[in-house]
Motif scaffolding. Structure first.
Motif, PDB file in Angstrom:
ATOM      1  N   MET A   1       0.862  -1.204   0.000  1.00 47.83           N
ATOM      2  CA  MET A   1       0.000   0.000   0.000  1.00 47.83           C
ATOM      3  C   MET A   1       0.887   1.239   0.000  1.00 47.83           C
ATOM      4  O   MET A   1       1.879   1.307   0.703  1.00 47.83           O
ATOM      5  N   HIS A   2       0.515   2.210  -0.826  1.00 45.80           N
ATOM      6  CA  HIS A   2       1.240   3.475  -0.861  1.00 45.80           C
ATOM      7  C   HIS A   2       0.679   4.393   0.211  1.00 45.80           C
ATOM      8  O   HIS A   2      -0.454   4.836   0.150  1.00 45.80           O
ATOM      9  N   LEU A   3       1.505   4.666   1.224  1.00 45.97           N
ATOM     10  CA  LEU A   3       1.034   5.413   2.386  1.00 45.97           C
ATOM     11  C   LEU A   3       1.281   6.908   2.247  1.00 45.97           C
ATOM     12  O   LEU A   3       2.295   7.319   1.679  1.00 45.97           O
ATOM     13  N   PRO A   4       0.391   7.711   2.806  1.00 47.46           N
ATOM     14  CA  PRO A   4       0.687   9.140   2.894  1.00 47.46           C
ATOM     15  C   PRO A   4       1.818   9.368   3.895  1.00 47.46           C
ATOM     16  O   PRO A   4       1.863   8.716   4.937  1.00 47.46           O
ATOM     17  N   ASN A   5       2.725  10.273   3.572  1.00 46.77           N
ATOM     18  CA  ASN A   5       3.805  10.616   4.491  1.00 46.77           C
ATOM     19  C   ASN A   5       3.283  11.476   5.649  1.00 46.77           C
ATOM     20  O   ASN A   5       3.638  11.285   6.801  1.00 46.77           O
ATOM     21  N   HIS A   6       2.390  12.396   5.304  1.00 50.80           N
ATOM     22  CA  HIS A   6       1.874  13.360   6.287  1.00 50.80           C
ATOM     23  C   HIS A   6       0.342  13.337   6.264  1.00 50.80           C
ATOM     24  O   HIS A   6      -0.278  13.655   5.252  1.00 50.80           O
ATOM     25  N   VAL A   7      -0.232  12.941   7.393  1.00 47.01           N
ATOM     26  CA  VAL A   7      -1.689  12.901   7.535  1.00 47.01           C
ATOM     27  C   VAL A   7      -2.102  13.991   8.520  1.00 47.01           C
ATOM     28  O   VAL A   7      -1.499  14.119   9.595  1.00 47.01           O
ATOM     29  N   ALA A   8      -3.104  14.776   8.159  1.00 54.14           N
ATOM     30  CA  ALA A   8      -3.603  15.838   9.036  1.00 54.14           C
ATOM     31  C   ALA A   8      -5.064  15.553   9.353  1.00 54.14           C
ATOM     32  O   ALA A   8      -5.831  15.176   8.466  1.00 54.14           O
ATOM     33  N   VAL A   9      -5.426  15.715  10.626  1.00 55.44           N
ATOM     34  CA  VAL A   9      -6.779  15.339  11.050  1.00 55.44           C
ATOM     35  C   VAL A   9      -7.478  16.487  11.781  1.00 55.44           C
ATOM     36  O   VAL A   9      -6.951  17.029  12.755  1.00 55.44           O
ATOM     37  N   GLY A  47       2.369   3.042   9.738  1.00 53.89           N
ATOM     38  CA  GLY A  47       3.604   3.497   9.109  1.00 53.89           C
ATOM     39  C   GLY A  47       3.580   4.938   8.624  1.00 53.89           C
ATOM     40  O   GLY A  47       4.440   5.365   7.848  1.00 53.89           O
ATOM     41  N   VAL A  48       2.612   5.715   9.119  1.00 55.40           N
ATOM     42  CA  VAL A  48       2.559   7.140   8.792  1.00 55.40           C
ATOM     43  C   VAL A  48       3.762   7.830   9.449  1.00 55.40           C
ATOM     44  O   VAL A  48       4.134   7.483  10.573  1.00 55.40           O
ATOM     45  N   LYS A  49       4.382   8.764   8.744  1.00 57.15           N
ATOM     46  CA  LYS A  49       5.586   9.411   9.293  1.00 57.15           C
ATOM     47  C   LYS A  49       5.274  10.663  10.107  1.00 57.15           C
ATOM     48  O   LYS A  49       5.975  10.989  11.076  1.00 57.15           O
ATOM     49  N   HIS A  50       4.269  11.396   9.664  1.00 59.26           N
ATOM     50  CA  HIS A  50       3.907  12.639  10.360  1.00 59.26           C
ATOM     51  C   HIS A  50       2.391  12.705  10.498  1.00 59.26           C
ATOM     52  O   HIS A  50       1.672  12.602   9.507  1.00 59.26           O
ATOM     53  N   LEU A  51       1.937  12.860  11.746  1.00 55.32           N
ATOM     54  CA  LEU A  51       0.506  12.980  12.017  1.00 55.32           C
ATOM     55  C   LEU A  51       0.270  14.336  12.678  1.00 55.32           C
ATOM     56  O   LEU A  51       0.848  14.624  13.720  1.00 55.32           O
ATOM     57  N   LEU A 170      -2.718  13.626   3.014  1.00 55.89           N
ATOM     58  CA  LEU A 170      -4.101  13.212   3.275  1.00 55.89           C
ATOM     59  C   LEU A 170      -4.646  14.045   4.426  1.00 55.89           C
ATOM     60  O   LEU A 170      -4.033  14.098   5.493  1.00 55.89           O
ATOM     61  N   MET A 171      -5.776  14.719   4.194  1.00 51.56           N
ATOM     62  CA  MET A 171      -6.439  15.443   5.271  1.00 51.56           C
ATOM     63  C   MET A 171      -7.777  14.764   5.562  1.00 51.56           C
ATOM     64  O   MET A 171      -8.555  14.497   4.661  1.00 51.56           O
ATOM     65  N   ILE A 172      -7.972  14.468   6.846  1.00 51.76           N
ATOM     66  CA  ILE A 172      -9.183  13.774   7.297  1.00 51.76           C
ATOM     67  C   ILE A 172      -9.980  14.737   8.163  1.00 51.76           C
ATOM     68  O   ILE A 172      -9.412  15.408   9.028  1.00 51.76           O
ATOM     69  N   LEU A 212      -6.871   5.358   4.697  1.00 49.53           N
ATOM     70  CA  LEU A 212      -5.561   5.076   4.090  1.00 49.53           C
ATOM     71  C   LEU A 212      -5.719   4.216   2.832  1.00 49.53           C
ATOM     72  O   LEU A 212      -5.014   4.410   1.842  1.00 49.53           O
ATOM     73  N   GLU A 213      -6.669   3.281   2.881  1.00 49.61           N
ATOM     74  CA  GLU A 213      -6.923   2.458   1.686  1.00 49.61           C
ATOM     75  C   GLU A 213      -7.485   3.300   0.549  1.00 49.61           C
ATOM     76  O   GLU A 213      -7.114   3.124  -0.612  1.00 49.61           O
ATOM     77  N   TRP A 214      -8.378   4.200   0.907  1.00 50.76           N
ATOM     78  CA  TRP A 214      -8.942   5.107  -0.102  1.00 50.76           C
ATOM     79  C   TRP A 214      -7.816   5.949  -0.718  1.00 50.76           C
ATOM     80  O   TRP A 214      -7.731   6.104  -1.935  1.00 50.76           O
ATOM     81  N   TYR A 215      -6.936   6.456   0.153  1.00 52.09           N
ATOM     82  CA  TYR A 215      -5.807   7.273  -0.324  1.00 52.09           C
ATOM     83  C   TYR A 215      -4.951   6.483  -1.318  1.00 52.09           C
ATOM     84  O   TYR A 215      -4.517   7.004  -2.350  1.00 52.09           O
ATOM     85  N   ASP A 216      -4.744   5.225  -1.001  1.00 50.74           N
ATOM     86  CA  ASP A 216      -3.919   4.365  -1.850  1.00 50.74           C
ATOM     87  C   ASP A 216      -4.486   4.265  -3.273  1.00 50.74           C
ATOM     88  O   ASP A 216      -3.744   4.091  -4.233  1.00 50.74           O
ATOM     89  N   GLY A 217      -5.779   4.407  -3.384  1.00 54.56           N
ATOM     90  CA  GLY A 217      -6.425   4.308  -4.691  1.00 54.56           C
ATOM     91  C   GLY A 217      -6.482   5.612  -5.468  1.00 54.56           C
ATOM     92  O   GLY A 217      -6.927   5.637  -6.617  1.00 54.56           O
TER      93      GLY A 217
END
Ligand code: IPE
Ligand code: IPE
Ligand code: MG
Length: 237
Positions: A1-9, A47-51, A170-172, A212-217
């Motif tokens: 899976m291709h993960l986002p490096n930086h996720v903001a919530v 495995g997200v690097k920055h939250l 990715l922003m949630i 994260l799965e949605w982001y991967d797509g």
């Protein structure tokens, strides 16, 4: 899976969660702190690097005084309790925002927690408090000017509060609203946006995984055509 490096919530919906259960809004915030703990651990496992999480906006000062006071108490308590577990999980804490506005006790708790977790390097947890996206851009421009630098995208980008985390991938936003509410603006210019109707106190690791799965797509095109991306010219291809 291709993960986002930086996720903001944008952790939203604490108040409505409580109201639906005939509980005080502050009970929603208490549950919200527990949710944050679970989601931080889940993000680390994924495995997200920055939250980066929105805990208190510059506009939230406009809430009733007792709600603001309770939030401040929760922040002090959570910072004191969570610093060691974060360190043990390899998570470095940064509090980001105009912290000078907070009282001495909270500023002390922030400084302590940041110091305790400083050796950790598996993930950064950025808690945005008294933060506003516009404030961040203005303070970065002021810092660039004070350093005698030209006002360019590069120099502003360098002075932004979250410079170590890079662009938001990715922003949630939980809680059903579809707005940004002056959260991270500059670094979210190309973020993929995921809105969930789930109130923050009920947001679980399974919901994060779904995002994260949605982001991967997603096909992140950065202005290019789909054909270009598929031919391997894309940044993430
Ligand atoms: C988000 O939940 C938490 C903070 C803003 C501190 P809310 O308190 O905004 O919850 P709702 O939107 O009223 O349900
Ligand atoms: C945004 O939520 C701020 C945080 C989550 C801390 P709000 O609930 O304050 O946002 P608005 O004002 O309804 O847009
Ligand atoms: Mg809200």
């Amino acid at each position: 899976m291709h993960l986002p490096n930086h996720v903001a919530v944008i952790m939203d919906g604490n108040g409505r969660w409580a109201k639906e259960r005939f509980l005080p809004r502050t009970e929603g915030h208490r549950r919200g702190v527990a949710t944050l703990r679970r989601i931080v651990e889940a993000a680390r496992r994924e495995g997200v690097k920055h939250l980066s999480v929105f805990a208190f906006s510059s506009e939230n000062w406009n809430r009733p005084g007792d709600e603001v006071q309770t939030l401040m108490k929760f922040f002090v308590k959570a910072l004191a309790q969570e610093a060691k577990p974060l360190l043990e999980n390899g998570i470095r804490l940064h509090v980001v925002g105009d912290v000078a506005a907070f009282d001495g006790k909270l500023r002390e708790a922030i400084a302590q927690a940041e110091q305790i977790t400083a050796p950790a390097s598996a993930m950064t947890l950025n808690v945005l408090m008294n933060y506003g996206g516009r404030w961040d851009i203005a303070q970065a421009a002021r810092a660039a000017a004070a350093a005698g630098e030209p006002i360019t995208e590069e120099s502003i980008g360098k002075h932004l509060a979250l410079s170590w985390a890079g662009p938001v991938d990715l922003m949630i936003r939980t809680g059903g609203e579809k707005r940004i509410s002056n959260f991270i603006l500059w670094q979210a210019a190309y973020a993929e946006l995921w809105f969930s109707d789930v109130y923050w106190p009920q947001f679980g690791p399974e919901h994060l995984h779904e995002a994260l799965e949605w982001y991967d797509g997603r096909e992140r095109r950065f202005g290019k055509t789909s054909e270009q991306i598929q031919a391997g010219e894309g940044e993430n291809a």
